[in-house]
Design an enzyme around this catalytic site. Structure first.
Site, PDB file in Angstrom:
ATOM      1  N   HIS A 131      36.131  38.405  70.861  1.00 45.44           N
ATOM      2  CA  HIS A 131      35.329  37.604  69.936  1.00 45.44           C
ATOM      3  C   HIS A 131      36.222  36.828  68.982  1.00 45.44           C
ATOM      4  O   HIS A 131      37.340  37.225  68.679  1.00 45.44           O
ATOM      5  CB  HIS A 131      34.339  38.462  69.153  1.00 45.44           C
ATOM      6  N   ASP A 169      27.928  37.677  61.501  1.00 44.52           N
ATOM      7  CA  ASP A 169      28.529  39.004  61.335  1.00 44.52           C
ATOM      8  C   ASP A 169      27.660  39.825  60.384  1.00 44.52           C
ATOM      9  O   ASP A 169      27.202  39.324  59.354  1.00 44.52           O
ATOM     10  CB  ASP A 169      29.954  38.862  60.791  1.00 44.52           C
TER      11      ASP A 169
END
Ligand code: AMP
Length: 117
Positions: free
Chosen positions: A101, A30
């Site tokens: 996700h 991320d």
């Protein structure tokens, strides 16, 4: 395939720090980590916008996302101490990218979560 930022990452049109890949799932760090380890796992071959768009036929795909995260956690030595997986659905959960996700968060004792803001 509905195009999103994650579609571009799958097609290698924008860079990402890819840490996991198999036939169905891509895992990458991320860009704004919320824990020392923060990896996103996404389906590579289907662009399902939200958890609410899943249908019974997608059960195997969702299982593959979860298993990919668990496999990565084992491989990276995170499984013993533990980790959290999160899937945000739409605005009240803060979903910002509309390509399904799963977040894997690890590497520290995680705080409490889920309180209204
Ligand atoms: P969500 O808020 O559940 O939709 O999660 C989307 C996540 O994607 C957020 O945690 C963002 O920090 C992350 N993100 C956005 N753009 C990128 C990018 N280019 N590379 C990696 N992660 C990203």
């Amino acid at each position: 395939m509905t195009d999103t930022l994650f579609g571009k990452i799958i097609r290698r049109e924008i860079p990402a720090d890819i840490v996991y890949e198999d036939d169905d799932v891509l895992g990458f760090r991320d860009i704004a980590p919320q824990a020392p380890v923060h990896v996103l796992f996404i389906p590579k071959n289907q662009a399902i916008p939200t958890l609410d768009d899943l249908r019974p036929g997608d059960a195997e795909l969702v299982g593959k996302l979860v298993l990919a995260a668990a496999e990565y956690a084992r491989r990276e030595g995170l499984a013993q101490k533990g980790y959290r997986v999160v899937m945000n659905c739409r605005e009240d959960a803060g979903q910002t990218v509309f390509h399904l996700h799963l977040h894997l968060l690890a590497g520290a004792r995680l705080g409490h979560f889920g309180a209204p803001r």
